[in-house]
Write an enzyme that holds these catalytic residues in place. Structure first.
Site, mmCIF file in Angstrom:
data_model
loop_
_atom_site.group_PDB
_atom_site.id
_atom_site.type_symbol
_atom_site.label_atom_id
_atom_site.label_comp_id
_atom_site.label_asym_id
_atom_site.label_seq_id
_atom_site.Cartn_x
_atom_site.Cartn_y
_atom_site.Cartn_z
ATOM 1 N N GLY A 11 -7.127 -24.728 -5.806
ATOM 2 C CA GLY A 11 -7.181 -25.329 -4.475
ATOM 3 C C GLY A 11 -7.173 -26.851 -4.556
ATOM 4 O O GLY A 11 -7.251 -27.424 -5.647
ATOM 5 N N ASP A 12 -7.022 -27.472 -3.395
ATOM 6 C CA ASP A 12 -7.045 -28.936 -3.293
ATOM 7 C C ASP A 12 -5.914 -29.601 -4.064
ATOM 8 O O ASP A 12 -6.051 -30.735 -4.528
ATOM 9 C CB ASP A 12 -8.402 -29.505 -3.772
ATOM 10 C CG ASP A 12 -9.570 -28.797 -3.141
ATOM 11 O OD1 ASP A 12 -9.545 -28.620 -1.913
ATOM 12 O OD2 ASP A 12 -10.496 -28.391 -3.866
ATOM 13 N N GLU A 13 -4.786 -28.924 -4.192
ATOM 14 C CA GLU A 13 -3.662 -29.476 -4.953
ATOM 15 C C GLU A 13 -2.819 -30.436 -4.126
ATOM 16 O O GLU A 13 -1.941 -31.105 -4.672
ATOM 17 C CB GLU A 13 -2.744 -28.340 -5.463
ATOM 18 C CG GLU A 13 -3.395 -27.331 -6.382
ATOM 19 C CD GLU A 13 -3.965 -26.146 -5.610
ATOM 20 O OE1 GLU A 13 -4.046 -26.217 -4.368
ATOM 21 O OE2 GLU A 13 -4.335 -25.144 -6.247
ATOM 22 N N GLY A 14 -3.045 -30.451 -2.820
ATOM 23 C CA GLY A 14 -2.211 -31.288 -1.954
ATOM 24 C C GLY A 14 -1.233 -30.461 -1.136
ATOM 25 O O GLY A 14 -0.215 -30.971 -0.673
ATOM 26 N N LYS A 15 -1.563 -29.179 -0.929
ATOM 27 C CA LYS A 15 -0.690 -28.297 -0.128
ATOM 28 C C LYS A 15 -0.489 -28.838 1.275
ATOM 29 O O LYS A 15 0.603 -28.779 1.808
ATOM 30 C CB LYS A 15 -1.313 -26.901 0.012
ATOM 31 C CG LYS A 15 -1.285 -26.050 -1.192
ATOM 32 C CD LYS A 15 -1.921 -24.703 -0.900
ATOM 33 C CE LYS A 15 -3.373 -24.776 -0.479
ATOM 34 N NZ LYS A 15 -4.322 -25.286 -1.454
ATOM 35 N N LYS A 17 -0.437 -31.873 2.435
ATOM 36 C CA LYS A 17 0.564 -32.944 2.478
ATOM 37 C C LYS A 17 1.974 -32.369 2.301
ATOM 38 O O LYS A 17 2.905 -32.771 2.999
ATOM 39 C CB LYS A 17 0.285 -33.970 1.373
ATOM 40 C CG LYS A 17 1.426 -34.939 1.311
ATOM 41 C CD LYS A 17 1.596 -35.769 0.096
ATOM 42 C CE LYS A 17 3.061 -36.167 0.029
ATOM 43 N NZ LYS A 17 3.328 -37.396 -0.678
ATOM 44 N N GLY A 39 -9.635 -27.021 3.235
ATOM 45 C CA GLY A 39 -9.585 -28.382 3.768
ATOM 46 C C GLY A 39 -8.259 -29.011 3.405
ATOM 47 O O GLY A 39 -7.930 -29.088 2.229
ATOM 48 N N HIS A 40 -7.479 -29.387 4.397
ATOM 49 C CA HIS A 40 -6.183 -30.006 4.126
ATOM 50 C C HIS A 40 -6.169 -31.407 4.723
ATOM 51 O O HIS A 40 -6.462 -31.583 5.901
ATOM 52 C CB HIS A 40 -5.052 -29.182 4.768
ATOM 53 C CG HIS A 40 -4.849 -27.850 4.119
ATOM 54 N ND1 HIS A 40 -4.143 -26.830 4.689
ATOM 55 C CD2 HIS A 40 -5.253 -27.380 2.924
ATOM 56 C CE1 HIS A 40 -4.129 -25.784 3.879
ATOM 57 N NE2 HIS A 40 -4.810 -26.101 2.802
ATOM 58 N N GLN A 198 -6.578 -22.320 -0.333
ATOM 59 C CA GLN A 198 -7.178 -22.344 -1.664
ATOM 60 C C GLN A 198 -6.057 -22.380 -2.727
ATOM 61 O O GLN A 198 -4.986 -22.889 -2.467
ATOM 62 C CB GLN A 198 -8.112 -21.147 -1.896
ATOM 63 C CG GLN A 198 -9.408 -21.194 -1.100
ATOM 64 C CD GLN A 198 -9.272 -20.726 0.326
ATOM 65 O OE1 GLN A 198 -8.656 -19.711 0.600
ATOM 66 N NE2 GLN A 198 -9.838 -21.456 1.256
ATOM 67 N N THR A 279 -16.779 -29.626 2.262
ATOM 68 C CA THR A 279 -18.216 -29.749 1.980
ATOM 69 C C THR A 279 -18.614 -31.136 1.482
ATOM 70 O O THR A 279 -19.796 -31.438 1.383
ATOM 71 C CB THR A 279 -18.626 -28.730 0.892
ATOM 72 O OG1 THR A 279 -17.838 -28.985 -0.272
ATOM 73 C CG2 THR A 279 -18.425 -27.306 1.357
ATOM 74 N N ARG A 283 -15.647 -32.953 -6.779
ATOM 75 C CA ARG A 283 -14.901 -31.900 -7.477
ATOM 76 C C ARG A 283 -15.037 -32.077 -8.984
ATOM 77 O O ARG A 283 -15.063 -33.213 -9.469
ATOM 78 C CB ARG A 283 -13.429 -31.954 -7.089
ATOM 79 C CG ARG A 283 -13.210 -31.645 -5.630
ATOM 80 C CD ARG A 283 -11.728 -31.699 -5.258
ATOM 81 N NE ARG A 283 -11.571 -31.508 -3.819
ATOM 82 C CZ ARG A 283 -10.731 -32.188 -3.052
ATOM 83 N NH1 ARG A 283 -9.931 -33.102 -3.573
ATOM 84 N NH2 ARG A 283 -10.669 -31.963 -1.756
ATOM 85 N N SER A 391 5.131 -35.756 -5.844
ATOM 86 C CA SER A 391 4.439 -36.577 -4.852
ATOM 87 C C SER A 391 3.679 -37.691 -5.575
ATOM 88 O O SER A 391 2.962 -37.444 -6.544
ATOM 89 C CB SER A 391 3.473 -35.680 -4.068
ATOM 90 O OG SER A 391 2.501 -36.453 -3.424
#
Ligand code: IMP
Length: 408
Positions: A11-15, A17, A39-40, A198, A279, A283, A391
């Protein structure tokens, strides 16, 4: 054409964007899994949008978005998010549909979620958004679905507390509800983007169980949770960061270690702004794990990789990646299925020369320094998958498309 965008790590890879970038050419954007645990972050024209439930396409004034069947939706979180984006100037009326098969997260689920986590043999570090409980209720065939809200017989079975929670949202949710199968049928032949939540290593089945979320983060989830059949998926984009991060507990073989890597974790966390959108938790950070990325490609039929955050490495003299695991004295490129084995995996690291160049304003792949291209090429060869998009920053325009997407 149906294009699926998933996270290929934890998760949090930048999906967010990437979906935002691709949404410009899409007719419809469908989020197929997860809930307010996600969270995006989207940065567009200097404005930052933080989305949890709403698909990233909402930022465009003319795009239709759908919250899919595979999602679990907390009405309170949804309408508070809508209020926030409305204050940021986004008009969302008549642009959001919700699958009538999506499940609802009730207030009691959130408390229960946290309680259950604290009682687990191995606490997962859940976001506490009631996600696991909602999916358990669904699997137990005792959940509340959006479609149930227009069934007076069903409503009569709800408790007083449940009714008083749902009543203020009821009409709005019913007016937004849709039978996805037929909505997607209308879009056959169009350009539909399916947005995952995720990352695949948090997927209930292919992830690092039990340290996973409860929904489908894998590309297969786009079919069930997005309203189409599996052979209707045309392309799968796997988004990954040039390094790795993980929030919450669970195995992370390539995690930075102070004794081996000094203060690298702090450096990457600060440059990469690696704090949870949902949250605020810092990370955990580590090297890019190619064993895991290759596994992601294999388990998700990833047709093209999308590399993000490569600019975070701009000042590094050297860059390492994990190419193999050493487990109990054996070297392997296979991603183990148990957390116990993953916890024993020691990363075998390969070093690349850093590029020591600011990549953030580079617009074409050919203009990247050779050292950055060497790093990217190695990843492509290792995973047998092309990196179609690179990116180099948070802004929409800081994106290089190497392989045209909406073509056969
Ligand atoms: P839950 O989905 O809130 O139950 O959390 C389960 C695990 O997945 C925890 O380790 C969370 O930190 C992690 N998690 C859930 N959603 C996200 C996300 O969107 N990004 C990163 N980690 C997540």
């Amino acid at each position: 054409m149906n294009i699926v965008v998933i996270g290929a790590q934890w998760g949090d890879e930048g999906k967010g964007k990437i979906v935002d970038y691709l949404a410009e050419d899409a007719d419809l954007i469908v989020r197929f899994s997860g809930g307010a645990n996600a969270g995006h972050t989207i940065v567009s024209n200097g404005e930052t949008y933080k989305l949890h439930l709403i698909p990233s396409g909402i930022v465009y004034p003319d795009k239709q978005v759908v919250l899919g069947t595979g999602m679990v939706i907390d009405p309170e979180a949804l309408f508070s998010e809508l209020e926030t984006i409305e204050k940021q100037g986004i008009n969302w009326s008549n642009r959001i549909r919700i699958s009538d098969r999506a499940h609802i997260v009730m207030p009691a689920y959130k408390q229960l979620d946290r309680e259950m986590d604290s009682k687990r043999r191995n606490p997962i570090g859940t976001t506490g958004r009631g996600i696991g409980v909602a999916y358990s209720m669904k699997a137990n065939r005792d959940g509340i679905r959006i479609g149930d809200l227009s069934d007076s017989n069903f409503l009569d079975t709800l408790s007083k507390e449940e009714r008083s929670f749902l009543d203020p949202y009821m009409d709005k949710l019913v007016s937004m509800s849709v039978n996805m199968t037929y909505l997607l049928e209308k879009h056959k032949g169009g350009k539909v983007l399916f947005e995952g939540a995720q990352g695949i290593l948090l997927d209930l089945d292919v992830g690092t169980y039990p340290f996973v979320s409860s929904g489908y983060s894998a590309s297969a989830g786009a079919a069930l949770g997005g309203g189409i059949g599996p052979t209707d998926i045309d392309k799968v984009l796997g988004v990954f960061k040039a390094y790795s991060t993980r929030v919450g507990n669970g195995p992370f073989p390539s995690e930075f270690l102070a004794e081996r890597d000094g203060n690298l974790e702090d450096v990457i966390r600060e440059i990469g702004r690696e704090y949870g959108v949902t949250t605020g938790r810092p990370r955990r950070c580590g090297y890019l794990d190619l064993v895991a990325l290759r596994y992601a490609c294999l388990t998700n039929s990833i047709t093209s990789l999308v590399m993000t955050h490569i600019d975070v490495y701009d000042d590094m003299d050297e860059i390492k990646v994990c190419t193999d695991y050493e487990i109990d004295g054996e070297i392997t490129r296979e991603f183990p299925s148990t957390a116990a084995k993953l916890n024993r995996a020691k990363p075998v690291l390969k070093t690349f020369k850093g590029w020591k160049t600011d990549l953030s304003s580079i617009k074409e792949y050919d203009k990247l320094p050779q050292e950055a291209k060497t790093y990217i090429q190695y990843i492509e060869e290792y995973t047998s998958t092309p990196a179609g998009i690179i990116s180099v920053g948070y802004e929409r325009k800081q994106t290089m498309m190497r392989i045209p997407l909406w073509t056969e």
